[in-house]
Design an enzyme around this catalytic site. Structure first.
Site, PDB file in Angstrom:
ATOM      1  N   GLU A 176       0.836  -1.274   0.068  1.00 42.77           N
ATOM      2  CA  GLU A 176      -0.031  -0.091  -0.105  1.00 42.77           C
ATOM      3  C   GLU A 176       0.869   1.264  -0.020  1.00 42.77           C
ATOM      4  O   GLU A 176       1.937   1.348   0.588  1.00 42.77           O
ATOM      5  CB  GLU A 176      -0.720  -0.072   1.308  1.00 42.77           C
ATOM      6  N   LYS A 192     -10.180   0.675  -0.600  1.00 52.07           N
ATOM      7  CA  LYS A 192      -9.933   0.484   0.780  1.00 52.07           C
ATOM      8  C   LYS A 192     -11.250   1.016   1.427  1.00 52.07           C
ATOM      9  O   LYS A 192     -11.399   2.166   1.487  1.00 52.07           O
ATOM     10  CB  LYS A 192      -8.660   1.049   1.158  1.00 52.07           C
ATOM     11  N   CYS A 208      -4.329  -3.192   4.533  1.00 57.92           N
ATOM     12  CA  CYS A 208      -3.893  -2.783   5.811  1.00 57.92           C
ATOM     13  C   CYS A 208      -5.069  -2.638   6.895  1.00 57.92           C
ATOM     14  O   CYS A 208      -5.353  -3.884   7.279  1.00 57.92           O
ATOM     15  CB  CYS A 208      -3.430  -1.127   5.490  1.00 57.92           C
TER      16      CYS A 208
END
Ligand SMILES: *[C@@H]1O[C@H](CO)[C@@H](O)[C@H](O)[C@H]1NC(C)=O
Ligand SMILES: *[C@@H]1O[C@H](CO)[C@@H](O)[C@H](O)[C@H]1NC(C)=O
Ligand SMILES: *[C@@H]1O[C@H](CO)[C@@H](O)[C@H](O)[C@H]1NC(C)=O
Ligand SMILES: *[C@@H]1O[C@H](CO)[C@@H](O)[C@H](O)[C@H]1NC(C)=O
Ligand SMILES: *[C@@H]1O[C@H](CO)[C@@H](O)[C@H](O)[C@H]1NC(C)=O
Length: 514
Positions: free
Chosen positions: A81, A181, A214
């Site tokens: 990321e 995300k 993440c």
């Protein structure tokens, strides 16, 4: 700058009969922990040209690493990321870095073959060519800008979304998936997607992969839905994770996710030791190849063989304790649903020989107020509760080191840097010789301790983890549900014990006041 490329090739899969295992039972995966080159002034607006020049420095390294991975036979590579543009942008300053990524569900496009088809897509073009030239699937992360209508109630005032986005290219360069995300972590430049996105993609070598990013790893959406509803058994995971001990360093959470759900997990982190970012790996349910380096400034390529996980039987959750070392292809998950009402679940059995509960004390661990009980003897059986959630450890010290350990229980809403409800049993080494230091981050330990840890969780989502001295991960000997408690045991660890924890997430209580 000189680039040390250290390649670890390891065979994760031990087969019982050397000859019987088909090559089709494996694939070769790569992840790259990238030392991202950052824009020194991420809040200043820069031109597209300047942004491209900056990103080019990172993309050059991606190219080199993909070529190296291809030499090792990798069929898929994952990059971290923020690995191309860096982080800490504002909505305005990220403008030079964004591309409008066409939706691969409606457009079939190889940017490498048709670079002019969509304007302003230089990064997509370059990534697509890296995938194509190296004949491998490629996963990377970049910003995606999408215009929106003000009739959309979520549409930002400037009429566009900017998403933190993972992109996936097939080995011929075709863009086959993108994922926005969901759970942002202090990312002012980015918008939360208006709907949950459950993104999967297919490969000829290992079937279906799911993808998330993440901080997503700590939440139900989209990660748990991908596993429970979409039945993914392989995850690709770009991350930019700041390590936080004792429970949430990158490699701890990555490994425990793979172990808990019995799946393959391909995790690529940023390497910035000034920001406490390091920790990447390729994890299977029972083995891992991972990298943690808080000392040098070098990136690291990991390449390894990974077993293709087959669906076992009816795919129902395994409920009993299983012996991790005997694992070949164990069922979907060791989670067994035990959603009894709070406080009416099974209690932890008391042993006749149990020590009288020593005095408990409170200490803050990772911003949460844990109730601890000290391990004062060379062996013992201790229970500590936070409300009606109880943790118990039976332990035996096997060497003479007098480091302090204590068993902590936490049952409550975590509210710092994210809101999430936890039930945690954690056996921790205290940072120094005072009990108040229990719960602070440490990385060194000399004590050998055999233990059997258990908790009567109300949630089925338990992430078991064992961390040994010098950031070594250990695999439990056994783990799973036993008469309403989740247990984990380990004997004869090769390194000193730093943390052994059952990290439980109670997703449905995330937004309820305690
Ligand atoms: C990003 O911003 C945070 C807080 O604003 C700061 O602590 C951190 O050092 C910054 N990181 C970089 C790489 O600039
Ligand atoms: C916005 O709405 C108009 C009219 O309904 C439509 O033609 C256009 O495609 C929409 N744009 C986007 C980005 O959804
Ligand atoms: C990195 O971790 C150390 C030790 O936990 C801490 O003191 C330091 O503030 C952290 N650095 C950043 C940038 O968060
Ligand atoms: C857990 O065990 C304790 C003590 O054995 C018991 O009092 C408590 O009700 C149990 N809690 C749950 C949620 O089962
Ligand atoms: C932790 O919780 C205990 C019991 O509720 C309380 O007495 C103590 O003050 C709390 N500690 C902190 C630092 O908030």
């Amino acid at each position: 700058m000189s680039l040390f490329v250290l390649v670890i090739v390891a065979v994760l899969w031990q087969c019982h009969t050397a000859s019987s295992q088909e090559d089709s039972g494996y694939y070769i995966a790569a992840v790259y922990e990238h030392r991202v080159m950052l824009n020194p002034n991420p809040s200043d607006v820069c031109s597209r040209q300047e942004a491209l020049e900056h990103m080019s420095k990172n993309l050059e390294i991606f190219e080199e690493q993909a070529t190296e991975a291809a030499k090792q036979g990798a069929q898929i590579i994952v990059f971290p990321e923020d690995g191309i543009q860096g982080f800490n942008f504002t909505r305005r300053s990220i403008q030079g870095y964004v591309e409008s990524i066409p939706d691969p569900k409606s457009v079939t496009w190889s940017p490498c073959l048709h670079p002019q088809r969509f304007p302003n897509t230089e990064v997509l073009h370059r990534l697509s060519c890296v995938a194509r030239n190296n004949r491998m699937y490629l996963v990377a992360n970049m910003p995606d800008q999408q215009e929106c209508n003000h009739s959309d109630p979520h549409c930002p005032p400037d009429g566009r979304y900017i998403f933190n986005t993972d992109v996936v290219f097939r080995d011929d360069g075709t863009l086959i998936a993108k994922y926005h995300k969901q759970n942002l972590y202090f990312e002012a430049a980015f918008d939360t997607p208006p709907e949950y996105e459950h993104v999967t993609f297919d490969t000829p070598f290992a079937g279906k992969f799911g993808i998330f990013t993440c901080f997503d790893i700590l939440f139900y959406e989209p990660s748990i839905t991908l596993i429970e509803k979409y039945k993914v058994k392989q995850i690709v995971y770009p991350t930019a994770w700041m390590n936080q001990l004792p429970l949430l360093s990158a490699i701890q959470i990555q490994q425990s996710f793979a172990t808990a759900f019995g799946l393959n997990f391909l995790a690529a982190n940023i390497h910035r030791i000034d920001l406490n970012m390091t920790g990447s790996g390729i994890y299977t349910p029972s083995h891992s190849v991972h990298h943690y380096d808080a000392d040098t400034e070098e990136g690291r390529l990991l390449v390894t063989k990974v077993p293709v996980l087959t669906n076992s039987g009816d795919g129902s959750f395994k409920s009993n304790v299983w012996d991790v070392s005997s694992l070949q292809s164990h069922p979907q998950s060791s989670f067994c649903v035990n959603r009894d009402q709070e406080c009416v679940g099974p209690s932890i059995p008391r042993l006749e020989s149990a020590q009288a509960p020593s005095s408990t004390f409170h200490a803050i661990m990772m911003y949460d107020n844990y109730t601890f009980v000290p391990l004062v003897e060379t062996q013992g059986d201790l229970t500590v509760c936070d409300g009606c959630f109880c943790c118990r450890v039976t332990y035996q010290r096997t060497n003479d080191i007098s480091e302090l350990y204590s068993l902590g229980a936490f049952n409550g809403l975590h509210t710092v840097h994210g809101i999430y409800y936890l039930e945690v049993c954690a056996l921790v080494k205290c940072a120094d010789s005072s009990w108040e230091s229990c719960g602070e981050g440490v990385t060194e330990a000399e004590s050998s301790l055999d233990f059997h840890l258990q908790g009567n969780f109300t949630t089925p989502y338990i992430f078991p983890q064992i961390l040994a001295s010098e950031m070594q991960l250990a695999t439990p000997d056994s783990m799973g549900w036993d008469r309403g408690s989740y247990i984990m045991s380990k004997k004869s660890m090769s390194g000193g014990l730093v943390t052994a924890a059952l990290y439980g997430r109670v997703y449905e209580r995330d937004h309820k006041p305690v």
